[in-house]
Design an enzyme around this catalytic site. Sequence first.
Site, mmCIF file in Angstrom:
data_model
loop_
_atom_site.group_PDB
_atom_site.id
_atom_site.type_symbol
_atom_site.label_atom_id
_atom_site.label_comp_id
_atom_site.label_asym_id
_atom_site.label_seq_id
_atom_site.Cartn_x
_atom_site.Cartn_y
_atom_site.Cartn_z
ATOM 1 N N LYS A 1 0.873 -1.323 0.125
ATOM 2 C CA LYS A 1 -0.038 -0.169 -0.141
ATOM 3 C C LYS A 1 1.003 1.243 0.021
ATOM 4 C CE LYS A 1 -3.779 2.146 2.466
ATOM 5 N NZ LYS A 1 -4.637 2.157 3.575
ATOM 6 N N LYS B 1 -1.981 -1.469 -3.925
ATOM 7 C CA LYS B 1 -2.925 -0.394 -4.066
ATOM 8 C C LYS B 1 -2.329 0.825 -3.942
ATOM 9 C CE LYS B 1 -6.173 1.833 -0.753
ATOM 10 N NZ LYS B 1 -6.267 2.112 0.638
HETATM 11 C C1 PBG Z 1 -7.616 3.024 5.333
HETATM 12 C C2 PBG Z 1 -7.954 3.192 3.819
HETATM 13 C C3 PBG Z 1 -7.743 4.056 2.741
HETATM 14 C C4 PBG Z 1 -8.234 3.647 1.499
HETATM 15 C C5 PBG Z 1 -8.748 2.342 1.740
HETATM 16 N N1 PBG Z 1 -8.423 1.933 3.154
HETATM 17 C C6 PBG Z 1 -7.076 5.511 3.170
HETATM 18 C C7 PBG Z 1 -5.920 5.593 3.270
HETATM 19 O O1 PBG Z 1 -5.042 4.832 3.570
HETATM 20 O O2 PBG Z 1 -5.269 6.766 3.556
HETATM 21 C C8 PBG Z 1 -8.571 4.512 0.235
HETATM 22 C C9 PBG Z 1 -9.011 3.789 -0.677
HETATM 23 C C10 PBG Z 1 -9.556 4.775 -1.850
HETATM 24 O O3 PBG Z 1 -9.160 5.683 -2.106
HETATM 25 O O4 PBG Z 1 -10.467 4.295 -2.567
HETATM 26 N N2 PBG Z 1 -8.789 2.647 5.896
#
Ligand code: PBG
Length: 338
Positions: A208, A261
Amino acid sequence: MSTYPLMRPRRLRQNATIRRMVRETHLTPDNLIAGLFVRHGEQIHQPIASMPGQAQMSVDVLVREAETLAELGVPAVLLFGIPQHKDAVGSENYNPHGIVPEAIRAIKAAVPHMLVITDMCFCEYTTHGHCGIINAIDSPYHTPHLPDGYLLNDETLTLLAQASVVHAQAGADIIAPSGMIDGMVLTIRHALDQAGFAHLPIMSYAAKFASSFYGPFRDAAESSVQGGDRRNAQIDPPNSREALKEVALDVQEGADILMVKPAMPYLDILTRMRDTFNLPLAAYQVSGEYSMIKAAAANGWLDERAVVLESLAAIRRAGADMIITYFAKDAARWLQEK
Ligand code: PBG
């Protein structure tokens, strides 16, 4: 020496039937996971301004959405909760009557074969918007040698374990830890096993990145960081070796499914993961990727349907077995019509 005129690649592209026959990658609703936002209340379908076509839904409306998705052949949803109240430790995330446990129970009651995946993170539940417990002078967890506002790793793990068991007890089918907390997969694995959930898979947000493509999501989930950012936990976008290291650690910790991601700007990472690991891979087409396509389509600059199906097929080609996308419902419909 040229192989032309012997070789003519266009021979295999000359009509739709032959193209279908040589197609290497297929996209079906089986590959899709719908990201959904749930909040308290009844009959609520509150559109999210930065994500046209998406809405925060109350549990009753969410259940209808899950039914529609099931009819379209989408096997799974990923839930994000907007709690009634937030506090410093995000206690609504491990409240058995919090919004996500309520939503899980309702979906499983109405559509038992729909897989419910829960995003396991604290940023939606904390007043400060960080993904766990942060260092503060007035906190019982205050750690003097760490800066104020620093995300405390091991203290957060304890709460992630607790919340994962609560979600499992509510009926979640897969837990998806997303905070990039060191040791999160192992800690959650142990907690689930001890609570009798050894059979429950973990889908780790393994690679991520600290991406600006999450911008619209923070509106949608009301989870903006108040002071600071998430760069001390999420991977620096220019790094690929570091991503592979993270992923390898999650494999060792017992992750069942690995995620990258965002998706489109990180397809190289996805392909390298595909080449290296034999676990199923998920890619998350995030809010910014969604909203870019929506905005361009609204202006008539892109053909939405064509671009969505192309982007999803490309993510599959790069190595994803499954794709988390806010386009799941539309894409499943378009795939049925084809
Ligand atoms: C954290 C989480 C995020 C997203 C999914 N889970 C936000 C982040 O990490 O800042 C982002 C997903 C998206 O942008 O569609 N709970």
